[in-house]
Design an enzyme around this catalytic site. Sequence first.
Site, short mmCIF file in Angstrom:
data_model
loop_
_atom_site.label_atom_id
_atom_site.label_comp_id
_atom_site.label_asym_id
_atom_site.label_seq_id
_atom_site.Cartn_x
_atom_site.Cartn_y
_atom_site.Cartn_z
N ASN A 140 -33.74 -2.25 -42.48
CA ASN A 140 -33.20 -3.45 -43.12
C ASN A 140 -31.96 -3.87 -42.33
O ASN A 140 -30.92 -3.22 -42.41
CB ASN A 140 -32.84 -3.11 -44.58
CG ASN A 140 -32.11 -4.24 -45.27
OD1 ASN A 140 -32.04 -5.36 -44.77
ND2 ASN A 140 -31.56 -3.95 -46.44
N TRP A 141 -32.12 -4.94 -41.55
CA TRP A 141 -31.02 -5.33 -40.66
C TRP A 141 -29.91 -6.09 -41.37
O TRP A 141 -28.88 -6.39 -40.78
CB TRP A 141 -31.58 -6.15 -39.48
CG TRP A 141 -32.49 -5.39 -38.58
CD1 TRP A 141 -32.76 -4.04 -38.63
CD2 TRP A 141 -33.26 -5.90 -37.49
NE1 TRP A 141 -33.65 -3.69 -37.64
CE2 TRP A 141 -33.97 -4.82 -36.92
CE3 TRP A 141 -33.43 -7.17 -36.93
CZ2 TRP A 141 -34.82 -4.97 -35.83
CZ3 TRP A 141 -34.27 -7.33 -35.85
CH2 TRP A 141 -34.97 -6.24 -35.29
N LYS A 142 -30.15 -6.45 -42.61
CA LYS A 142 -29.14 -7.19 -43.39
C LYS A 142 -28.67 -8.42 -42.60
O LYS A 142 -29.47 -9.02 -41.88
CB LYS A 142 -28.01 -6.26 -43.81
CG LYS A 142 -28.56 -5.01 -44.51
CD LYS A 142 -27.51 -4.18 -45.21
CE LYS A 142 -28.18 -2.96 -45.85
NZ LYS A 142 -27.26 -2.15 -46.64
N SER A 164 -27.88 5.66 -46.55
CA SER A 164 -27.30 6.50 -45.50
C SER A 164 -28.31 7.46 -44.86
O SER A 164 -27.97 8.61 -44.54
CB SER A 164 -26.08 7.26 -46.03
OG SER A 164 -25.09 6.35 -46.46
N HIS A 216 -33.01 -5.90 -53.57
CA HIS A 216 -32.07 -4.97 -52.95
C HIS A 216 -30.78 -4.97 -53.78
O HIS A 216 -30.40 -6.00 -54.33
CB HIS A 216 -31.79 -5.39 -51.51
CG HIS A 216 -30.97 -4.40 -50.76
ND1 HIS A 216 -29.60 -4.32 -50.86
CD2 HIS A 216 -31.33 -3.39 -49.92
CE1 HIS A 216 -29.17 -3.33 -50.12
NE2 HIS A 216 -30.19 -2.74 -49.53
N GLU A 261 -27.81 -5.12 -53.01
CA GLU A 261 -26.83 -6.15 -52.62
C GLU A 261 -27.20 -7.50 -53.22
O GLU A 261 -26.34 -8.29 -53.58
CB GLU A 261 -26.73 -6.21 -51.08
CG GLU A 261 -25.95 -5.01 -50.55
CD GLU A 261 -26.34 -4.55 -49.16
OE1 GLU A 261 -26.95 -5.32 -48.40
OE2 GLU A 261 -26.03 -3.39 -48.82
N GLY A 309 -24.63 2.61 -47.36
CA GLY A 309 -23.54 2.27 -46.45
C GLY A 309 -22.30 3.13 -46.63
O GLY A 309 -21.24 2.83 -46.10
N GLU A 335 -32.96 3.42 -54.03
CA GLU A 335 -31.72 3.40 -53.26
C GLU A 335 -30.54 3.55 -54.21
O GLU A 335 -30.08 2.57 -54.80
CB GLU A 335 -31.59 2.07 -52.50
CG GLU A 335 -32.71 1.82 -51.53
CD GLU A 335 -32.28 0.83 -50.45
OE1 GLU A 335 -32.21 1.25 -49.29
OE2 GLU A 335 -32.00 -0.33 -50.77
N GLY A 363 -30.59 1.15 -43.39
CA GLY A 363 -29.71 0.02 -43.10
C GLY A 363 -29.00 0.23 -41.77
O GLY A 363 -29.55 -0.01 -40.70
N GLY A 364 -27.76 0.72 -41.85
CA GLY A 364 -26.92 0.87 -40.67
C GLY A 364 -27.59 1.51 -39.46
O GLY A 364 -27.49 1.00 -38.34
P1 PGA Z 1 -27.71 2.22 -45.30
O1 PGA Z 1 -28.41 1.01 -46.12
O2 PGA Z 1 -28.79 2.96 -44.59
O3 PGA Z 1 -26.75 1.54 -44.37
O4 PGA Z 1 -27.02 3.07 -46.32
C1 PGA Z 1 -29.63 1.19 -46.77
C2 PGA Z 1 -30.06 -0.10 -47.43
O5 PGA Z 1 -29.20 -0.83 -47.94
O6 PGA Z 1 -31.26 -0.43 -47.45
#
Ligand code: PGA
Length: 253
Positions: free
Chosen positions: A11-13, A217, A97, A99, A177, A171, A238-239
């Site tokens: 997930n590149w956000k 993470s 998600h 967010e 993050g 999640e 994500g990251g």
């Molecule tokens: P993260 O994000 O790997 O940076 O913790 C995961 C996500 O939000 O899908």
Amino acid sequence: MFERRPLIAGNWKMNLSIKDAVALIDGIAAGINDIEGVDVLVAPPFTTIASIRKAIGNSKIFLAAQNMHNEMSGAFTGEVSGRMIQEAGCTHVILGHSERRALFHETSQVIDLKVKAAAVLGLIPIVCIGETLEERESGKTFDVIRQQLDESLMNFIVDQLMLPSTILAYEPVWAIGTGKTATPDQAQEVHGFIRNWIEKTFKTGTANQVRILYGGSVKADNIAELMAKPDIDGALVGGASLKAESFVPIIRF
Ligand code: PGA
């Protein structure tokens, strides 16, 4: 036992220019061309989807959007429909998600409408659920997860049909993050609960087929122990999905 193919999703956000995103796809494609038995997916920002579709070419990388609107078209300034992301080349869409839920006030009811719209179009939804730290610490994790499932998948429940291709992502909000991962046992406990919920709710054997990803993470050094758990079928990253050097080793776990 039913074999669920592992899925590693990035997930590149709201990150990466078109140029950097295309370079990342090239890096991922090169890094996975000799492996089999694992599905790989990326979810780039809307504006890079068409370029990424082209960059993917014939390599086996699935493409998802990070969100969509539940209506097919109309006066919804600033929104993008499922049909549009499908036209741009997406086969999957991330919905709900944390967010989106926390920063953009998306409720499970809205997510349910989106899940239904995706299913109508034949887009595979990746539906995200997860508790906050406060909810976990006050012992409400399973209540929160159950309620998110009941409400975000309401249309599936009413129709008594959950497509086996549906993907869920657990999640924990406190792990996203933050560098804090749920321990494999903590994650498995919730994944097992989710699979049990599917089994009880749909009574069709779908529970064995639905893939449940863990997110929060995920890194190269914790993926293997997570994947060793019986109900963890992959990861939403994500990251660590923003660089081939960190994403490819996760895929090759
Ligand atoms: P993260 O994000 O790997 O940076 O913790 C995961 C996500 O939000 O899908």
